[in-house]
Design an enzyme around this catalytic site. Sequence first.
Site, short mmCIF file in Angstrom:
data_model
loop_
_atom_site.label_atom_id
_atom_site.label_comp_id
_atom_site.label_asym_id
_atom_site.label_seq_id
_atom_site.Cartn_x
_atom_site.Cartn_y
_atom_site.Cartn_z
N ASP A 25 -13.38 3.00 -0.66
CA ASP A 25 -13.23 1.59 -1.05
C ASP A 25 -14.31 1.24 -2.08
O ASP A 25 -14.52 2.00 -3.02
CB ASP A 25 -13.23 0.72 0.21
N GLU A 78 0.82 -1.22 0.00
CA GLU A 78 0.00 0.00 0.00
C GLU A 78 0.85 1.26 0.00
O GLU A 78 0.52 2.26 0.65
CB GLU A 78 -1.00 -0.03 1.17
#
Length: 290
Positions: free
Chosen positions: A197, A120
Site C-alpha cells: 500500500d 478491486e
Amino acid sequence: MSEVTCIWQIQALLGEGPLWVAAEKALYWVDILNRQVHRLEPASGQKRSWTFAESITSLALRESGGFVGTVPHGFVAIDLKAGTIDPIVTVETDLPNNRFNDGKVDSNGRFWAGTMDKQEKEATGTLYRLDPDLSLHVMDQDYIITNGPAFSVDGKTMYHNDSIKGLVYAFDLQDDGMLGGKRPFQQLTFAINGAPDGMTVDSENCLWLAHYGGARLTRFAPTGEILEEVSLPVPNVTSCTFGGPDLDTLYITTASQNMSAAELEKHPLSGSLFAYKPGVKGLPTPHFAG
Ligand code: BGC
Ligand code: CA
C-alpha cells in the site's frame, strides 16, 4: 518512543494519505470512505476533522496556497478554511467503477496520482501526472489499484505499486517528468505479506512500505533487501510518512473497512493513527509547484 504508539484512536474506514505540514507542525490525513480530512497537532494533541460531500483521496500542499488533491474523478484545489473544493481537471467520467486513490508530489513539484477499480478486480487504473502548469499526463496504465507513489532521495527513481497484483514497481524518473525502465522492485504474496500500500523514502534512501492485510511496515534498501519490519496491532496498514519538527517520526494510517465484528473486537485500534520513531529521518515533503 521506540514502540509503535496509537496517537489518535478512531475507527477510520480507510485512513490514508498522511501529510506533514511543517509550517503548522501538523499532520493531515484522510479517511477516503468517510469523506473526511483529519488534522492533528502532535505536540498539543489538538485535533480537527472536516467532512465533505465527496471523498478526498489524497492531499498535498500547493505553492500558490491551500491544497491540491484528488477526488474520485479528478484533481481539485482544496481550501480547508473555506471548506471548498474546486475542480482542476476531471478524468474517467466514462469509468463509474473507478476512483482516484493515492497521490504524491515529486522533487520537481509535480503531483502524481492514480486511479483504481472500486471492485478491486479489473486493471482499469491509470497513473497520472499533474504538472505545475495544470496540464495532465497519462503516465502508466493497467493497474487494478494504484498506490503509494514515492521518490528516491535524488528524485531519479519513482516507486509505485499495484496492490492487487502484489507488485511494487521501480521506474527511472527523468528530469522532464517522463518514466522509463519499469521493473518489479518487490513481488508480495498476499497470504504472507498482505498487499503493498502506501510508501515513503527516508533520508538514507530506503523505502518504507505499508502492508494492507499484513499488519506491518517494511523498510527496504534500494537493492530490495529487507532491513527492518515493524509490526502494528492492526491488520490493514495503509500508508506512512515522516513528520514531526525533526522529521524523525513515522505517522502511520490504517483501515477498518471490510472487517467483521469479531475481527474488530480482536483489533480494536483498526482505523486509528499511529506513530513510530525508527531512528532514521525522513525528507521534507515537496509542495505542488502550481
Ligand atoms: C485503497 C483501498 C484498498 C487498499 C488495499 C487502498 O489504498 O484505497 O480501496 O482496499 O488500498 O489494497
Ligand atoms: Ca493507499
